[in-house]
Design an enzyme around this catalytic site. Sequence first.
Site, PDB file in Angstrom:
ATOM      1  CE  LYS A 145      -4.471   0.742   2.102  1.00  0.00           C
ATOM      2  NZ  LYS A 145      -5.247   0.628   3.328  1.00  0.00           N
TER       3      LYS A 145
HETATM    4  O1  G3P Z   1      -7.738   1.342   4.947  1.00  0.00           O
HETATM    5  C1  G3P Z   1      -8.311   2.520   4.468  1.00  0.00           C
HETATM    6  C2  G3P Z   1      -9.637   2.778   5.062  1.00  0.00           C
HETATM    7  O2  G3P Z   1     -10.626   1.930   4.644  1.00  0.00           O
HETATM    8  C3  G3P Z   1      -9.835   3.811   6.049  1.00  0.00           C
HETATM    9  O3  G3P Z   1     -11.112   3.835   6.627  1.00  0.00           O
HETATM   10  O4  G3P Z   1     -12.744   4.438   8.331  1.00  0.00           O
HETATM   11  O5  G3P Z   1     -10.360   5.135   8.620  1.00  0.00           O
HETATM   12  O6  G3P Z   1     -11.780   6.231   6.926  1.00  0.00           O
HETATM   13  P1  G3P Z   1     -11.519   4.972   7.697  1.00  0.00           P
END
Ligand code: G3P
Length: 218
Positions: A84
């Site tokens: 990533k």
């Molecule tokens: O891994 C990336 C992601 O899905 C982040 O989610 O909930 O932290 O915005 P969030």
Amino acid sequence: MKLFVDTGQVEEVQQAAQWGILDGVTTNPSLIAQSGRGFKETVQAMCEILPEGAISAEVVSATESEMLREAYEIATWAPNIVIKVPMTKAGIPVTSRLTSEGIRVNMTLVFSVSQALLAAKAGATFISVFVGRVDDISNDGMNTIEEVVGMVDTYGFDSEVLVASIRHPMHVVESIRLGAHIATMPFKIMQQMFAHPLSDIGLERFTEDWRKAGLSIF
Ligand code: G3P
């Protein structure tokens, strides 16, 4: 459509993998930090649970050379790891380099179709477009998914559009409608996808009718 779980918890990967519907895992530095376990051991455990799945593990440095150094290290941890890489000026050449060497990249923190075009041109296997964080600031994150899916289709890029930062099952429903390739979601949301009151009511009725009739399969 592929379903990924977005987590730093090995147990959640284990459970979702048992259902036989899991195609991959996404982690990020915050999720790993919350897990209370080491980065390498966590990612390797996930890779073992899901050997055919794509397990995304993120670099944490900002410069091109440091990101590459971290990516090469992480890539040795298991064959099914996807690196990533953040959408930055340094992240794009890192993505081009890694993909040209056969290392798969999940370009993360993508919020616009123009960023997604750069990721696609750099050869990213997955383009992680965040939706929830856009909704959080009173905009519609799914609009970007529509634009990015359209862009990838129009120009025939191989990249898959990964809907990230999912907050509720409606984000998944919209992702399906827009033809996104992958949805990654917290384990809790994957569990919520099972729910429909008519399924519960229907099952209760079948069970009761069967019981009353005194029938048996064996
Ligand atoms: O891994 C990336 C992601 O899905 C982040 O989610 O909930 O932290 O915005 P969030």
